[in-house]
Each structure stands twice: as structure tokens, then as C-alpha cells.
Design an enzyme around this catalytic site. Sequence first.
Site, PDB file in Angstrom:
ATOM      1  N   ARG A 178     -30.192 -14.193 -18.685  1.00 23.86           N
ATOM      2  CA  ARG A 178     -31.402 -14.997 -18.868  1.00 23.86           C
ATOM      3  C   ARG A 178     -31.800 -15.656 -17.549  1.00 23.86           C
ATOM      4  O   ARG A 178     -32.982 -15.691 -17.195  1.00 23.86           O
ATOM      5  CB  ARG A 178     -31.185 -16.072 -19.941  1.00 23.86           C
ATOM      6  CG  ARG A 178     -31.144 -15.547 -21.360  1.00 23.86           C
ATOM      7  CD  ARG A 178     -31.102 -16.688 -22.360  1.00 23.86           C
ATOM      8  NE  ARG A 178     -32.336 -17.452 -22.360  1.00 23.86           N
ATOM      9  CZ  ARG A 178     -32.442 -18.708 -22.805  1.00 23.86           C
ATOM     10  NH1 ARG A 178     -31.362 -19.340 -23.257  1.00 23.86           N
ATOM     11  NH2 ARG A 178     -33.594 -19.336 -22.773  1.00 23.86           N
ATOM     12  N   CYS A 235     -31.247 -25.949 -18.148  1.00 23.83           N
ATOM     13  CA  CYS A 235     -30.872 -24.775 -18.950  1.00 23.83           C
ATOM     14  C   CYS A 235     -32.168 -24.262 -19.560  1.00 23.83           C
ATOM     15  O   CYS A 235     -33.202 -24.258 -18.906  1.00 23.83           O
ATOM     16  CB  CYS A 235     -29.831 -25.140 -19.996  1.00 23.83           C
ATOM     17  SG  CYS A 235     -30.333 -26.462 -21.121  1.00 23.83           S
TER      18      CYS A 235
END
Length: 280
Positions: A178, A235
Site C-alpha cells: 500500500r 498510516c
Amino acid sequence: MHPLISAADLRAWLARRPETVLLDCSFDLADPSAGERAYAEAHLPGARYAHLDRDLSAPKTGRNGRHPLRDRPAYAAWMGRMGVAPGVPVIAYDRQGGMFAVRAWWVLRWMGHADVALLDGGLPAWQAEGNAVTADVPAERPAPAYPDLPPAMPRIDAAQLQPRLGEVQMLDARAPERYRGEVEPLDPVAGHIPGALNRFFKDNLQPDGRFKPAEQLKREFEALIDTERPVVHMCGSGVTACHNLLAMEVAGLGRSRLYPGSWSEWCSDPSRPVAKGAAA
């Protein structure tokens, strides 16, 4: 309190401090009701449930990220409903290696509450020690809204961060694929903030779901960043970023700063820069 407490130490602690508030923060991003269902089946005796979306996050606007922070009065009222007052210890846990309980830990520290720790290894570690669980929901013991104390955890927002790109050190806690922008299952844009380095939050854990020893964490963070310089944690939505932040505290590397909006907020504005691939 130390950021972590073992299952064995928690059992002894509860015998001495029965007023301790236990927060079950179990959650599943793919099924937001799964954690609450799991809590209803089995939890630590006396634990209350803290829902990531409903209790620990504000409503989404489409521009403020997937798990935006609530305002401080809202958190103060929620803490009071949970029975949290100054001097009352709080232990947060989940079933996912602290993935979600770290958000409760950070929020309470941000609200100025010093007496909060994470159950190392969560519910699995508690059960592995032979400790009891229950389906009984404890009676409420609400306290007044938590007082307005100075935040013990610093934060930074997108407007403050963007002009400092290239100056601040950023750690992105998402999975490597990701971070590199190869896949993006949750947000509309793939990639990462330019200059951010990747430290997958699961790298903080041992195979049994407990945190690695402090010295090992210290070596690993020192190999990745300059620990003498400020660090900004991010994040996907500001939740697992707290895992790296707590790990640095365990390692004795001092407090660092959270970017609560994280990638989900950052990428909602097409004028903000995006990077892909591994760090240069």
C-alpha cells in the site's frame, strides 16, 4: 504508566486496583460490527467496549480522512461515560496485536490522561495465561466529563505538514504494497506522502502478537530513521500510526508526533503531492 502491561502483570494489577477501566477496542475495518460482536461473546471481566468509528473517531466529511479525531469536549464526555477520571488507570486491548487499541491509548494520552497502557498481546495473551473471560456487560459507572488538561501527545495537521515536506521525518505504518502504491483497498488514491519512509506496524510484533523487546525495537528504528530528529507518524487513517508511535515510546526513543488525518485525508485533496514506489 509504562505503555505496555503483560497479561500476568495485569492480573496482579487488577487485584490491587479494581477501579481500573478496561477498554476492549477490537475491530475489523472490513466489518465494523465484528469487534462489537466478538466483545459480546467474550471479553475481560469488567471491560467496556470502545468502537473505533462511533467512540474513537468523528464523522467523516470526505475531506478529513476515514477516522478523524473527535473534538476534545466530545472525547472528554465519552471518557466520563467510560468511568475515566484523573488518576484512574485505563488498560486498552484488542484481538489484533494492538492494531486498534493503540488509538484509544493515544487519544487518552492526547487528552492528558497519564495512567493508560496497552495489554501486550491483547485478549489472546490474556487467555493464554489461563485467565477468565466473560460475556457479561458491566454496569455503568459514569464519571463527570474528563477535565481539560494539556495534551500529552503532540499532533500535526495537513496544513502544517505540507510546507515542511523534505524537512520532517515521516513514518508510514501501512503494509509495504500500500505504501508503494501497488494496491489501495481503502482509499481512492494509491501512493504515499513524498519523503515518507515505510515501517509496517506489524513489524513491531513477535509471532505471538506481543511487542518485540525494547532493545530490538530501538535497533530497528535507529536503522531506519535519525532518532535525534522529530518524527511524524502516519498510516491510512491515523490509527495504526499510533502503533509505531507507541513502539518508539517502548524503545525509549521519546515522543513523536501523529498526523491524525494520514493518507486518507492527504489524498482527498488533489493539489497535494503523491509519491509511488519504494523510498529513494
